[in-house]
Design a protein around this motif. Structure first.
Motif, PDB file in Angstrom:
ATOM      1  N   TRP A 310      -7.539  12.670  25.980  1.00 47.67           N
ATOM      2  CA  TRP A 310      -8.990  12.529  25.889  1.00 47.67           C
ATOM      3  C   TRP A 310      -9.356  11.379  24.958  1.00 47.67           C
ATOM      4  N   LYS A 311     -10.426  10.660  25.300  1.00 53.02           N
ATOM      5  CA  LYS A 311     -11.034   9.758  24.333  1.00 53.02           C
ATOM      6  C   LYS A 311     -11.506  10.597  23.145  1.00 53.02           C
ATOM      7  N   TRP A 312     -11.376  10.070  21.950  1.00 51.80           N
ATOM      8  CA  TRP A 312     -11.798  10.897  20.808  1.00 51.80           C
ATOM      9  C   TRP A 312     -13.267  10.699  20.464  1.00 51.80           C
ATOM     10  N   LEU A 323      -5.050   8.416  20.324  1.00 54.32           N
ATOM     11  CA  LEU A 323      -4.765   9.761  20.809  1.00 54.32           C
ATOM     12  C   LEU A 323      -4.418  10.654  19.625  1.00 54.32           C
ATOM     13  N   PHE A 324      -5.458  11.096  18.923  1.00 58.08           N
ATOM     14  CA  PHE A 324      -5.238  11.946  17.757  1.00 58.08           C
ATOM     15  C   PHE A 324      -4.721  13.310  18.202  1.00 58.08           C
ATOM     16  N   SER A 325      -3.706  13.790  17.525  1.00 59.22           N
ATOM     17  CA  SER A 325      -3.083  15.054  17.898  1.00 59.22           C
ATOM     18  C   SER A 325      -4.045  16.225  17.772  1.00 59.22           C
ATOM     19  N   ASP A 326      -4.788  16.258  16.663  1.00 56.27           N
ATOM     20  CA  ASP A 326      -5.664  17.417  16.440  1.00 56.27           C
ATOM     21  C   ASP A 326      -6.846  17.411  17.401  1.00 56.27           C
ATOM     22  N   ASP A 327      -7.458  16.249  17.633  1.00 53.02           N
ATOM     23  CA  ASP A 327      -8.635  16.195  18.499  1.00 53.02           C
ATOM     24  C   ASP A 327      -8.282  16.612  19.924  1.00 53.02           C
ATOM     25  N   ARG A 368       5.229  15.396  15.971  1.00 54.63           N
ATOM     26  CA  ARG A 368       4.726  14.186  16.607  1.00 54.63           C
ATOM     27  C   ARG A 368       3.983  13.324  15.573  1.00 54.63           C
ATOM     28  N   PRO A 369       3.696  12.061  15.891  1.00 52.00           N
ATOM     29  CA  PRO A 369       2.822  11.263  15.018  1.00 52.00           C
ATOM     30  C   PRO A 369       1.395  11.823  15.049  1.00 52.00           C
ATOM     31  N   GLU A 370       0.631  11.544  14.000  1.00 54.57           N
ATOM     32  CA  GLU A 370      -0.742  12.043  13.977  1.00 54.57           C
ATOM     33  C   GLU A 370      -1.604  11.372  15.043  1.00 54.57           C
ATOM     34  N   CYS A 371      -1.241  10.127  15.416  1.00 56.87           N
ATOM     35  CA  CYS A 371      -2.030   9.396  16.405  1.00 56.87           C
ATOM     36  C   CYS A 371      -1.117   8.434  17.157  1.00 56.87           C
TER      37      CYS A 371
END
Length: 613
Positions: A310-312, A323-327, A368-371
């Motif tokens: 998803w676009k953040w 691509l932020f992991s949490d968002d 994973r990386p955060e983004c």
């Protein structure tokens, strides 16, 4: 505006003006010696007022014969005005950014070095033959500083039998009282000006009052009403999405759109619809998610490198980039949970699409990386991330991915999701010394609690249960008597003046964070209680419930009423914190991350359900 106080008045802790003038030239025809005080607000359409020589001459005579003249934001770039007020202006009006005010000397009500905030214009310059009461400067500290400050804020100059008091910033004429923080300290300054300098001032009343409510039904109702009256919804039925927040500094609605905020709010609206048995709220939940689907926030192109992500934020770029992991995880988690509750197959399809996109870029350690950037996927492909050991080691990002995988496992029965969540959780626990935190350890552990609770609920692994209790113990040691968690262990206290910084700097500042700590912790502690049935966890949760209910905002300003701001000062009982975050600062009210998550944590309790039920 010019206000005059009659000599017959008794000095009380309030302002009572006998006469008002909108035109300064009217003073030319007035006998000023019948008054004790004259107040002049010099700001006019964003510019400081220029006083004529005739007015200055008359005011000078008034002061020398015993009058008190208070001036604010008056143009002082000439000799007569600068010598009257003891302040020489050297530049045109400036607008406050990160500046604060510092008290210049000890007195019976305030201490030298105490810090205050305001928002609005100010004049820069230098003083002579004056006493400085407040100075303006850039101060990183939250409560108190040893620095003197660069520019004068409020100065006092004696003339004959009287005196002038000059404010270089928008103070008494400030229309936005909520921007004078902390309120308790400003009121001490007011009393100081009244007692030592005989200005007849009244206290500044809080426009943002904590409700002190202990009725959850009322708290929930008031919070839901915020969504309908604050302006946060472009259209009441949710069909045009939801805005991100009420801005921390500007105090207006930030008209940005973010999928994670939509997901948080869609979850809340669904839960509230079930709680009240009102289908309208469930329809609003559907409308918010349909807005995301129709507006193209998710990449549904199977040939795309960012397929499923998803676009953040609402971006004109065709494909998602950051691509932020949490968002991404929050959107997938909510879609999969709501599929389990509603049977809506589009929720399942889109939620699993994101869950698999996350899974395919998860490494062998379950992290994973955060983004991840779009270009990285285009250049390296997903296999690069699966085979990499790169990871954020930050529970803020990692834990919500693992919780999403638990939802994906419940929906798909794909054991890979469960095993990856389990392995990732164990990797974090095995390397606790290497854990990274964004704002505080309290915030990071608050987020970690969700995955610990849900992974334990599914696996019943005693190691995870033990670590869950260690997290609860750490947070409980920092739980204030009011129930809120005090921010502790800032990993980067010198980070200041950018986006994404904490609202405290050092331990012991007494700040509770409702954007990253107490908000998520409310829901996550509930999940921990449902997973463990441990009465100590339930007690911890209930104290937090009482705290958040008691600090819900009551305000005549609809943008505030029923919400929660990010930063609350536990000792004084008012919203206040460090202003170093320019994006999501101390006074932001976030639609999804704060209000929706807090209310969801309360409603889950009221309906006695877990997100895993």
């Amino acid at each position: 505006m010019i206000a005059l106080v009659d000599k017959s008045m008794e000095m009380k802790n309030l302002v009572r003006f006998n006469h008002y003038f909108s035109n300064i030239n009217e003073l030319l025809h007035e006998d000023l010696h019948q008054y004790t005080c004259i107040f002049i607000n010099g700001l006019n359409k964003g510019k400081p007022m220029k006083l004529s020589y005739e007015i200055l001459e008359k005011l000078w005579n008034f002061v020398e014969h015993g009058g008190i003249l208070y001036g604010e934001l008056i143009n002082c770039d000439d000799f007569p005005s600068s010598r009257l007020f003891g302040f020489k202006q050297n530049f045109s009006v400036t607008h406050c950014r990160l500046e604060k005010l510092v008290i210049s000397r000890d007195n019976s009500l305030c201490k030298k070095g105490q810090l205050l905030e305001w928002h609005g214009p100010f004049l820069t310059g230098f003083t002579f033959d004056t006493e400085r009461l407040l100075n303006i400067g850039h101060f990183r500290e939250t409560h108190c500083t040893e620095e003197e400050g660069k520019y004068p804020g409020i100065v006092v100059k004696n003339h004959g039998k009287g005196r002038t008091i000059f404010s270089t910033f928008s103070f008494l004429g400030n229309d936005h009282n909520w921007m004078l923080r902390p309120n308790w300290l400003w009121n001490q300054v007011m009393k100081w000006l009244q007692m030592e300098y005989h200005l007849p001032l009244k206290s500044k009343q809080l426009v943002i009052q904590p409700s002190k409510e202990n009725n959850l039904e009322k708290t929930i109702e008031k919070g839901m009403n915020w969504f309908l009256t604050s302006g946060i919804l472009p259209k009441e039925d949710g069909s045009l999405g939801i805005y991100e927040n009420v801005h921390s500094i500007r105090s207006d609605i930030s008209k940005d759109f973010r999928p994670d905020c939509h997901a948080h709010t869609a979850l809340l609206f669904y839960l509230y619809g079930k709680y009240t048995n009102e289908p309208t709220w469930i329809e609003r939940s559907q409308n918010l998610l349909n807005y995301l689907f129709e507006a193209g926030y998710q990449d549904t192109d199977p040939d795309s490198a960012t397929y499923g992500f998803w676009k953040w934020f609402q971006s004109p770029k065709e494909k998602p980039d950051q691509l932020f992991s949490d968002d991404n995880s929050w959107v997938a988690l909510v879609l999969l949970y709501l599929y389990r509750k509603t049977g809506n197959t589009e929720y399942k399809e889109r939620g699993l699409l994101t869950a698999y996109a996350l899974l395919h870029t998860q490494n062998k350690n379950g992290l994973r990386p955060e983004c991840i950037r779009e270009k990285e996927l285009l250049d390296h492909g997903t296999a690069y991330f699966r085979n990499s050991t790169m990871s954020s080691m930050n529970p803020h990002f990692e834990a919500i991915v693992h919780s999403t995988f638990i939802q994906a496992y419940l929906v798909s029965k794909d054991d890979t999701f469960l095993q990856t969540a389990y392995q990732g959780t164990l990797t974090l626990l095995d390397n606790k010394r290497d854990l990274k935190f964004m704002y505080s350890k309290t915030a990071g552990y608050s987020r970690f609690l969700l995955s610990l609770a849900q992974v334990y609920a599914v696996t019943k692994d005693e190691t995870i249960l033990k670590e869950l209790h260690e997290v609860i113990d750490y947070l409980a040691k920092n739980q204030h008597e009011s129930g809120g968690i005090e921010e502790r262990d800032n990993p980067d206290p010198d980070r200041y003046g950018t986006e994404d910084t904490g609202v405290f700097r050092m331990n012991g500042e007494g700040i509770a964070d409702q954007l990253y700590t107490n908000n998520f912790l409310l829901m996550n502690a509930w999940e921990a209680w449902k997973a463990t049935c441990d009465p100590t966890v339930k007690k911890f949760y209930e104290k937090l419930v009482r705290f958040l209910s008691s600090i819900q905002i009551t305000s005549p300003k609809l943008e505030f009423n029923g919400g929660w701001m990010r930063s609350f000062h536990l000792e004084s009982g008012e919203y206040f914190g460090n202003n170093g975050d320019t994006g999501w600062g101390a006074y932001v009210i976030e639609s999804g991350w704060t209000n929706a998550i807090i209310l969801s944590g309360l409603i889950l309790r009221e309906i006695d359900q877990s997100l895993l039920d």
